[in-house]
Design an enzyme around this catalytic site. Structure first.
Site, PDB file in Angstrom:
ATOM      1  N   LYS A  42       0.854  -1.194   0.000  1.00  0.00           N
ATOM      2  CA  LYS A  42       0.000   0.000   0.000  1.00  0.00           C
ATOM      3  C   LYS A  42       0.885   1.238   0.000  1.00  0.00           C
ATOM      4  O   LYS A  42       1.845   1.338   0.766  1.00  0.00           O
ATOM      5  CB  LYS A  42      -0.901   0.030   1.228  1.00  0.00           C
ATOM      6  CG  LYS A  42      -1.780   1.286   1.325  1.00  0.00           C
ATOM      7  CD  LYS A  42      -2.599   1.305   2.600  1.00  0.00           C
ATOM      8  CE  LYS A  42      -1.799   1.670   3.835  1.00  0.00           C
ATOM      9  NZ  LYS A  42      -1.409   3.128   3.857  1.00  0.00           N
ATOM     10  N   ASP A  69      -3.641   4.245  -1.842  1.00  0.00           N
ATOM     11  CA  ASP A  69      -4.586   4.683  -0.808  1.00  0.00           C
ATOM     12  C   ASP A  69      -4.728   6.199  -0.850  1.00  0.00           C
ATOM     13  O   ASP A  69      -4.188   6.913  -0.009  1.00  0.00           O
ATOM     14  CB  ASP A  69      -4.090   4.212   0.562  1.00  0.00           C
ATOM     15  CG  ASP A  69      -5.123   4.425   1.656  1.00  0.00           C
ATOM     16  OD1 ASP A  69      -6.305   4.600   1.320  1.00  0.00           O
ATOM     17  OD2 ASP A  69      -4.738   4.403   2.838  1.00  0.00           O
ATOM     18  N   MET A  70      -5.513   6.683  -1.810  1.00  0.00           N
ATOM     19  CA  MET A  70      -5.682   8.117  -2.011  1.00  0.00           C
ATOM     20  C   MET A  70      -6.966   8.667  -1.408  1.00  0.00           C
ATOM     21  O   MET A  70      -7.140   9.873  -1.290  1.00  0.00           O
ATOM     22  CB  MET A  70      -5.635   8.446  -3.511  1.00  0.00           C
ATOM     23  CG  MET A  70      -4.279   8.240  -4.161  1.00  0.00           C
ATOM     24  SD  MET A  70      -3.031   9.445  -3.636  1.00  0.00           S
ATOM     25  CE  MET A  70      -2.142   8.511  -2.382  1.00  0.00           C
ATOM     26  N   LYS A  71      -7.905   7.806  -1.062  1.00  0.00           N
ATOM     27  CA  LYS A  71      -9.170   8.233  -0.438  1.00  0.00           C
ATOM     28  C   LYS A  71      -9.778   9.413  -1.187  1.00  0.00           C
ATOM     29  O   LYS A  71     -10.076  10.468  -0.611  1.00  0.00           O
ATOM     30  CB  LYS A  71      -8.956   8.582   1.030  1.00  0.00           C
ATOM     31  CG  LYS A  71      -8.426   7.420   1.879  1.00  0.00           C
ATOM     32  CD  LYS A  71      -8.295   7.844   3.327  1.00  0.00           C
ATOM     33  CE  LYS A  71      -7.760   6.719   4.201  1.00  0.00           C
ATOM     34  NZ  LYS A  71      -6.331   6.411   3.928  1.00  0.00           N
ATOM     35  N   LEU A  73     -12.113  12.077  -2.878  1.00  0.00           N
ATOM     36  CA  LEU A  73     -13.440  12.654  -2.644  1.00  0.00           C
ATOM     37  C   LEU A  73     -13.453  14.058  -3.222  1.00  0.00           C
ATOM     38  O   LEU A  73     -12.687  14.922  -2.806  1.00  0.00           O
ATOM     39  CB  LEU A  73     -13.780  12.702  -1.154  1.00  0.00           C
ATOM     40  CG  LEU A  73     -15.146  13.341  -0.829  1.00  0.00           C
ATOM     41  CD1 LEU A  73     -16.277  12.545  -1.476  1.00  0.00           C
ATOM     42  CD2 LEU A  73     -15.358  13.454   0.666  1.00  0.00           C
ATOM     43  N   ILE A  75     -15.961  16.559  -6.477  1.00  0.00           N
ATOM     44  CA  ILE A  75     -17.121  16.524  -7.361  1.00  0.00           C
ATOM     45  C   ILE A  75     -16.958  15.368  -8.341  1.00  0.00           C
ATOM     46  O   ILE A  75     -15.843  14.910  -8.605  1.00  0.00           O
ATOM     47  CB  ILE A  75     -17.307  17.859  -8.106  1.00  0.00           C
ATOM     48  CG1 ILE A  75     -16.099  18.157  -9.002  1.00  0.00           C
ATOM     49  CG2 ILE A  75     -17.556  19.000  -7.117  1.00  0.00           C
ATOM     50  CD1 ILE A  75     -16.305  19.360  -9.907  1.00  0.00           C
ATOM     51  N   ASP A  76     -18.062  14.888  -8.881  1.00  0.00           N
ATOM     52  CA  ASP A  76     -18.052  13.672  -9.699  1.00  0.00           C
ATOM     53  C   ASP A  76     -17.012  13.729 -10.813  1.00  0.00           C
ATOM     54  O   ASP A  76     -16.248  12.775 -11.020  1.00  0.00           O
ATOM     55  CB  ASP A  76     -19.433  13.442 -10.326  1.00  0.00           C
ATOM     56  CG  ASP A  76     -20.547  13.365  -9.308  1.00  0.00           C
ATOM     57  OD1 ASP A  76     -20.264  13.508  -8.109  1.00  0.00           O
ATOM     58  OD2 ASP A  76     -21.700  13.159  -9.720  1.00  0.00           O
ATOM     59  N   ARG A 185      -3.154  -5.407  14.292  1.00  0.00           N
ATOM     60  CA  ARG A 185      -2.018  -5.424  15.209  1.00  0.00           C
ATOM     61  C   ARG A 185      -1.847  -6.828  15.786  1.00  0.00           C
ATOM     62  O   ARG A 185      -2.805  -7.398  16.310  1.00  0.00           O
ATOM     63  CB  ARG A 185      -2.233  -4.437  16.364  1.00  0.00           C
ATOM     64  CG  ARG A 185      -2.229  -2.966  15.944  1.00  0.00           C
ATOM     65  CD  ARG A 185      -0.839  -2.531  15.534  1.00  0.00           C
ATOM     66  NE  ARG A 185      -0.768  -1.106  15.241  1.00  0.00           N
ATOM     67  CZ  ARG A 185      -1.012  -0.558  14.065  1.00  0.00           C
ATOM     68  NH1 ARG A 185      -1.362  -1.329  13.043  1.00  0.00           N
ATOM     69  NH2 ARG A 185      -0.892   0.746  13.886  1.00  0.00           N
TER      70      ARG A 185
END
EC number: 4.1.1.23
Length: 237
Positions: A42, A69-71, A73, A75-76, A185
């Site tokens: 990742k 892992d850019m997350k 979010l 506008i479409d 963990r």
């Protein structure tokens, strides 16, 4: 429309090591040390903005699986254009925040590709008080389940959630979607900034398809042994 999911063929393919390191040089060293034990990595903000995107392309071109892992979010249109370019990078997984419009835009943009889109439900660093502080009316567990349903209906390839919620999420999304669990963990280890943590064996028993482990491996004095110990624990589930 359904985004591509991903089915791991071995325990090794179910372990994703987070390269949460400050430089590409350090990440390269970690990958060398883990060669033959780990095949899936990742890359998140820390490394991505220190030359890690080119490193991600390099690893992917050699057959290594990369979870970016850019997350995302926004506008479409912006989400869609970002996903279109990430598809060209040859990544295996990409995270999108689990907002329905953003997810639908991402699914459309990734159509026909091998990119597995993952919906980020609730960060594993958040507990109920954190949810109240940011204005959510749901507790973490309830919001995770709500967003899992939305991800399923949007056609996402998987969901990112705490392994503590993985069993309930699996009941919602069925057997085919990826359920990716950070906050893993080993028993007795430091939890760091994670609040909803689970051991590797319990995560597998709860229905997780992939486990994301960073500090317990990359911060270990013997990374190879640390990764092997986690794989052994996963096999014992």
């Amino acid at each position: 429309m359904q985004a591509k999911s991903i089915q791991a063929q071995s325990i090794q393919e179910r372990l994703i090591v987070g390269l949460d390191l400050p430089t590409v040089r350090e990440a390269e060293q970690a990958v060398r040390e883990l060669d033959g034990v780990v095949s899936f990595y990742k890359i998140g903000y820390q490394l991505a903005f220190a030359g890690g995107l080119d490193f991600a392309r390099e690893l992917a071109s050699g057959g290594t699986k990369i979870f970016l892992d850019m997350k995302l979010l926004d506008i479409d249109h912006t989400v869609a254009k970002g996903v279109e370019n990430i598809v060209k990078m040859g990544m295996t997984m990409l995270t999108i925040h689990a907002y329905p419009k953003a997810m639908r835009a991402a699914v459309e943009a990734a159509r026909g590709s091998d990119l597995c889109l993952l919906a980020v439900s609730v960060l594993t660093s958040m507990d109920e008080q954190d949810m109240i502080d940011v204005g959510y009316e749901y507790d973490p567990h309830t919001l995770v389940l709500r967003r899992s349903e939305q991800a399923l209906h949007a056609g996402m390839g998987g969901i990112v959630c705490s392994a503590a919620e993985a069993e309930a999420v699996r009941r919602i999304v069925g057997p085919d979607m990826a359920v990716v669990t950070p906050g893993i963990r080993p028993a007795g280890s430091d939890h760091g900034d994670q609040k909803r943590v689970v051991t590797p064996a319990q995560a597998i028993r709860n229905g997780a398809s992939h486990l994301v482990v960073a500090r317990p491996i990359v911060a270990a004095s013997d990374r190879r042994a640390a990764a092997q110990a986690i794989l052994d624990e996963m096999r014992s589930a």
